[in-house]
Design a protein around this motif. Structure first.
Motif, mmCIF file in Angstrom:
data_model
loop_
_atom_site.group_PDB
_atom_site.id
_atom_site.type_symbol
_atom_site.label_atom_id
_atom_site.label_comp_id
_atom_site.label_asym_id
_atom_site.label_seq_id
_atom_site.Cartn_x
_atom_site.Cartn_y
_atom_site.Cartn_z
ATOM 1 N N THR A 166 0.848 -1.200 0.000
ATOM 2 C CA THR A 166 0.000 0.000 0.000
ATOM 3 C C THR A 166 0.878 1.243 0.000
ATOM 4 O OG1 THR A 166 -1.581 -1.246 1.337
ATOM 5 C CG2 THR A 166 -1.951 1.122 1.113
ATOM 6 N N GLU A 167 0.638 2.126 -0.940
ATOM 7 C CA GLU A 167 1.476 3.318 -1.064
ATOM 8 C C GLU A 167 1.306 4.262 0.115
ATOM 9 O OE1 GLU A 167 2.111 7.028 -4.212
ATOM 10 O OE2 GLU A 167 1.206 5.127 -4.881
ATOM 11 N N SER A 168 0.090 4.386 0.636
ATOM 12 C CA SER A 168 -0.192 5.309 1.730
ATOM 13 C C SER A 168 -0.319 4.551 3.049
ATOM 14 C CB SER A 168 -1.496 6.062 1.452
ATOM 15 O OG SER A 168 -1.946 6.737 2.609
ATOM 16 N N VAL A 169 0.349 5.052 4.076
ATOM 17 C CA VAL A 169 0.212 4.459 5.409
ATOM 18 C C VAL A 169 -1.231 4.586 5.883
ATOM 19 C CG1 VAL A 169 0.951 4.581 7.821
ATOM 20 C CG2 VAL A 169 2.617 4.947 5.997
ATOM 21 N N ILE A 208 1.824 8.937 19.051
ATOM 22 C CA ILE A 208 1.672 9.875 17.936
ATOM 23 C C ILE A 208 0.195 9.877 17.552
ATOM 24 C CG2 ILE A 208 2.259 10.428 15.542
ATOM 25 C CD1 ILE A 208 4.861 8.889 15.904
ATOM 26 N N LEU A 209 -0.341 11.057 17.318
ATOM 27 C CA LEU A 209 -1.728 11.205 16.861
ATOM 28 C C LEU A 209 -1.730 12.104 15.628
ATOM 29 C CD1 LEU A 209 -4.852 10.933 17.321
ATOM 30 C CD2 LEU A 209 -4.675 13.025 18.686
ATOM 31 N N VAL A 210 -2.356 11.623 14.561
ATOM 32 C CA VAL A 210 -2.489 12.404 13.329
ATOM 33 C C VAL A 210 -3.975 12.607 13.054
ATOM 34 C CG1 VAL A 210 -2.124 12.426 10.832
ATOM 35 C CG2 VAL A 210 -0.311 11.593 12.352
ATOM 36 N N VAL A 211 -4.347 13.850 12.798
ATOM 37 C CA VAL A 211 -5.738 14.189 12.477
ATOM 38 C C VAL A 211 -5.802 14.571 10.996
ATOM 39 C CG1 VAL A 211 -7.708 15.655 13.023
ATOM 40 C CG2 VAL A 211 -6.089 15.018 14.828
ATOM 41 N N PHE A 216 11.996 0.451 11.690
ATOM 42 C CA PHE A 216 11.414 1.648 12.288
ATOM 43 C C PHE A 216 10.923 2.615 11.202
ATOM 44 C CE2 PHE A 216 11.861 5.809 14.594
ATOM 45 C CZ PHE A 216 11.006 5.527 15.641
ATOM 46 N N THR A 217 11.269 2.309 9.941
ATOM 47 C CA THR A 217 10.918 3.191 8.818
ATOM 48 C C THR A 217 9.426 3.481 8.719
ATOM 49 O OG1 THR A 217 12.860 2.437 7.594
ATOM 50 C CG2 THR A 217 11.110 3.477 6.313
ATOM 51 N N PRO A 218 8.515 2.507 8.972
ATOM 52 C CA PRO A 218 7.093 2.845 8.900
ATOM 53 C C PRO A 218 6.674 3.999 9.805
ATOM 54 C CG PRO A 218 7.354 0.475 8.890
ATOM 55 C CD PRO A 218 8.717 1.052 9.155
ATOM 56 N N VAL A 219 7.323 4.121 10.963
ATOM 57 C CA VAL A 219 7.004 5.235 11.860
ATOM 58 C C VAL A 219 7.449 6.549 11.223
ATOM 59 C CG1 VAL A 219 7.306 6.168 14.182
ATOM 60 C CG2 VAL A 219 7.277 3.691 13.835
ATOM 61 N N ILE A 220 8.650 6.538 10.646
ATOM 62 C CA ILE A 220 9.154 7.726 9.946
ATOM 63 C C ILE A 220 8.234 8.072 8.771
ATOM 64 C CG2 ILE A 220 11.107 8.684 8.673
ATOM 65 C CD1 ILE A 220 11.817 8.217 11.550
ATOM 66 N N ASN A 221 7.868 7.044 7.999
ATOM 67 C CA ASN A 221 7.006 7.280 6.830
ATOM 68 C C ASN A 221 5.631 7.806 7.243
ATOM 69 O OD1 ASN A 221 9.070 6.382 5.216
ATOM 70 N ND2 ASN A 221 8.210 4.343 4.892
ATOM 71 N N PHE A 222 5.118 7.301 8.352
ATOM 72 C CA PHE A 222 3.836 7.760 8.890
ATOM 73 C C PHE A 222 3.877 9.268 9.139
ATOM 74 C CE2 PHE A 222 1.174 7.835 12.987
ATOM 75 C CZ PHE A 222 -0.022 8.017 12.308
ATOM 76 N N LEU A 223 4.944 9.712 9.804
ATOM 77 C CA LEU A 223 5.079 11.137 10.101
ATOM 78 C C LEU A 223 5.361 11.948 8.838
ATOM 79 C CD1 LEU A 223 7.142 11.024 13.409
ATOM 80 C CD2 LEU A 223 4.871 12.011 13.121
ATOM 81 N N TYR A 272 -5.442 8.827 13.343
ATOM 82 C CA TYR A 272 -4.547 7.679 13.238
ATOM 83 C C TYR A 272 -3.515 7.795 14.362
ATOM 84 C CZ TYR A 272 -6.511 7.555 8.525
ATOM 85 O OH TYR A 272 -7.370 7.509 7.456
ATOM 86 N N VAL A 273 -3.113 6.649 14.913
ATOM 87 C CA VAL A 273 -2.182 6.693 16.050
ATOM 88 C C VAL A 273 -1.052 5.688 15.878
ATOM 89 C CG1 VAL A 273 -3.917 7.460 17.710
ATOM 90 C CG2 VAL A 273 -3.526 5.006 17.378
ATOM 91 N N HIS A 274 0.015 6.004 16.552
ATOM 92 C CA HIS A 274 1.083 5.039 16.818
ATOM 93 C C HIS A 274 1.313 5.040 18.318
ATOM 94 C CE1 HIS A 274 5.248 3.810 17.687
ATOM 95 N NE2 HIS A 274 5.079 2.963 16.680
#
Length: 690
Positions: free
Chosen positions: A334-337, A444-447, A355-362, A457-459
């Motif tokens: 999936t291209e988008s997290v 982490i919280l993303v709105v 750990f890259t998915p966390v970086i990519n998420f942000l 979305y959260v981590h």
């Protein structure tokens, strides 16, 4: 099973182990890795140096704290009933034996083994004439210009020396340029100088040959005192109290911390290390100057600053084989997290998974025009980290970025102040958390606006947002778009930035409010199951167990017949395998390639397994004095994965495991030759096949 009406006083101090001695036991388990043939040679050397760093911090914090307690009250006792003075005596006895063993391993095991691989640390009497000429030039060009010899006389009192700095005390004969009869001088070695100097290839016959800075200074120390004769030169190092206490009733915590950081370098002395050939009269002189007694003296047969011994050797065969962390398949497809998280939760098991998915998420959040806000807690991360750069970029892109930065993370205070300044300059909102409570939760919280509705979305994680430690610490991270979970994280961020009553959460357990009581309730539920004739099992994996009410609950569960497995990396104050009390409790510790850091709480719950991951250890400070987040793993596939990989896998380890005995000693589990099982190696192999 013990009858529940057996009158046992669970406050009996005999049922508990001393916290300081327990953490010291962990450091000793680390030291044992230096002689463990399972580890490559340079990794064994690294374990020896890790032991040095661990012991430094143990004296800076734990021993310093005990000495401070003793200065207030000589009759004070610890929770296990020992007098503080007795604990300090036990620590001194153990540490003296351990340091002697450490240098014996270095000199009799590791140095010869390294020499066999053509890696040498040359002593002064091993230098050839060509070596000596090069060392002399190096001293005069690179070392001499930055040294400051300090004579000791009425006009030059003993200098204030920085915590853990390398220094030399020099005995002299003769008179200086002003006709003064000087007998002693101190030469501090600036921290800017490397402690290990590699000789040029043309002088080494193709090997790696090094000279220690201490040997270089010793060889040429007389040049610092023209007209005089240096009759002796002895390295020494003082360790000081580095526990930083700051009055939180201040207008600006960052400014107060900056002042405290300066004081840390010159705290009260707690340990003196000296070369073992130092004359007794000079040792006594140093002890008097630092206000220390004989038990605080450590005479060492080698460098006093072992923690800086390791060089960057290009010897892959003497290191652990490299590995590449994997990526979860859903994130590869999936291209988008965000699109991936709409389909399913994603569990990350570091360092085996990247750990890259966390970086990519942000990063995706920072650049996505639909993202409105990013909120994150930061405990240890580093001012130059990619995460901080991404958050700064997000703020400059107009996102509402809120960073909860815990300035008081021990030994990372200065770095965290830099992080705060950098984010504020980029336009982020920076909050230092709650007065009196460290913010230790990893969130982490993303709105994001999607079709005119706001989605979150959260981590959530068990470890810090630090890309370096994510390669060497084992940790879990959960990425999710679950509405209830996201709502809970949102409420905790509101608590951290605003004011009001404790939030009522749907899924998260939350320190200092609900986590402790819910853990007690989960243990009591297992007791009820076993009393009803059902199977009951508790598996807890944490870094440390010191909180008394939880230990008492585990004792009650053991007496009721609940099977309990504790996987504890370092401190354990619970005493297992005591008849009538804890015979159903087994405690083990895994010490291996990676630092075990996951916190997982598992309750069998009559077959409906409950699994939680958390930022919190089972310690008083985590449960009552910190903001922590404990998150359930609800997805059956992810739950099963943690249960098998993160718990049963470690209980089956018969290569890197130690078990705690009822007398408080740790014994290594006999290493099996057939059907051998090493938990971390199994995970490396498993994820390599993904």
């Amino acid at each position: 099973m013990t009858e529940l009406n057996t009158p046992l006083d669970l406050n009996n101090p005999d049922y508990y182990l001393n916290r300081e001695l327990s953490i010291l036991d962990f450091h000793l388990r680390v030291l044992e890795q230096a002689v463990n043939p399972l580890h490559p040679l340079l990794e064994r050397l690294n374990f020896l140096l890790i032991f040095s760093r661990n012991l430094d911090e143990f004296f800076e914090i734990r021993v310093a704290g005990l000495l401070q307690q003793l200065s207030f009250d000589s009759a004070i006792t610890t929770s296990d009933g020992m007098l503080v003075s007795e604990v300090l005596k036990r620590i001194a006895d153990i540490c003296h034996r351990a340091v002697e063993k450490q240098y014996r391993i270095l000199n009799e095991d590791l140095f010869p083994a390294l020499a066999a691989e053509n890696i040498r640390f040359l002593k002064r009497d091993e230098l050839t004439e060509a070596h000596r000429l090069w060392v002399k030039q190096y001293f005069r060009e690179q070392v001499l210009p930055v040294l400051t010899p300090i004579s000791l006389d009425p006009a030059h009192p003993f200098p204030r020396l920085v915590n853990k700095s390398l220094n030399f005390i020099v005995s002299l004969e003769g008179k200086d340029a002003f006709g003064r009869q000087i007998s002693l001088a101190v030469v501090p070695a600036p921290r800017s100088l490397p402690r290990v100097v590699r000789l040029p290839d043309e002088l080494t016959d193709g090997g790696d040959q090094h000279v220690l800075l201490s040997a270089i200074i010793h060889e040429h120390v007389s040049e610092l005192f023209p007209g005089m004769v240096a009759t002796g030169c002895y390295q020494f190092r003082v360790t000081r109290n580095a526990d930083l206490t700051v009055d939180e009733d201040v207008d600006d915590l960052a400014i107060a911390l900056k002042g405290g950081l300066l004081l840390r370098r010159y705290g009260k002395a707690v340990r003196l290390e000296v070369a073992d050939n130092c004359p007794r009269d000079i040792i006594d002189y140093l002890l008097r100057k630092f206000g220390l007694r004989e038990e605080s003296l450590y005479k060492v047969n080698g460098p006093v600053n072992l923690a800086r011994l390791l060089s960057n050797f290009n010897r892959p065969k003497l290191r652990y084989p490299p590995f590449t962390p994997t990526m979860p398949s859903i994130l590869q497809k999936t291209e988008s997290v965000f699109e991936a998280l709409k389909k399913q939760d994603v569990l990350l098991h570091h360092p085996f998974e990247s750990f890259t998915p966390v970086i990519n998420f942000l990063r995706e959040a920072a650049r996505d025009p639909q993202v409105l806000a990013i909120k994150q807690t930061l405990y240890r991360t580093g001012a130059d980290s990619e995460i901080v750069n991404i958050l700064s970029e997000a703020a400059r892109n107009g996102k509402e970025v809120t960073a909860i930065i815990e300035l008081r993370a021990r030994f990372d205070e200065e770095s965290n102040i830099e992080v705060a300044n950098k984010l504020q300059e980029a336009g982020a909102i920076v909050v230092y958390g709650i007065v009196g409570y460290k913010t230790h939760a990893k969130m982490i919280l993303v709105v994001r606006r999607e079709q005119d509705k706001l989605h979150r979305y959260v981590h959530l994680g068990t470890g810090n947002y630090h890309a370096v430690t994510a390669r060497i610490y084992t940790d879990y991270g959960l990425m999710s778009a679950n509405a209830d979970l996201c709502e809970d994280v949102h409420k905790i961020f509101q608590e951290l930035t605003g004011m009001g009553k404790a939030a009522k959460l749907k899924k998260l357990l939350h320190a200092p409010f609900t986590l402790h009581t819910q853990l007690i309730a989960a243990i009591e539920q297992e007791i009820r199951h076993v009393q009803a004739g059902k199977a009951a099992h508790i598996i807890i994996k944490v870094n440390a167990l010191t909180e008394k009410q939880l230990m008492q609950a585990l004792y009650r569960a053991s007496m009721a017949g609940v099977k309990i497995d504790l996987i504890i990396r370092s401190i354990c104050c619970l005493r297992p395998q005591v008849a009538g009390l804890s015979e159903n409790i087994r405690v083990r510790s895994i010490v291996g390639r990676f630092l075990e850091h996951t916190r997982v709480f598992c309750f069998s719950n009559d077959g409906d397994l409950k699994v939680y991951c958390a930022s919190a250890d089972w310690m008083d400070r985590n449960l009552f004095s910190r903001v922590e987040a404990c998150f359930p793993i609800d997805d059956p596939i992810l739950k099963k994965r943690i249960y098998k990989d993160g718990l049963l896998n470690y209980l089956a380890d018969n290569q890197s495991a130690w078990e705690l005995q009822s007398d408080g000693t740790w014994q290594q589990v006999p290493q099996a030759e057939e059907l051998s099982h090493q938990a971390q190696s199994m995970l490396l192999e498993k994820f390599a096949k993904v």
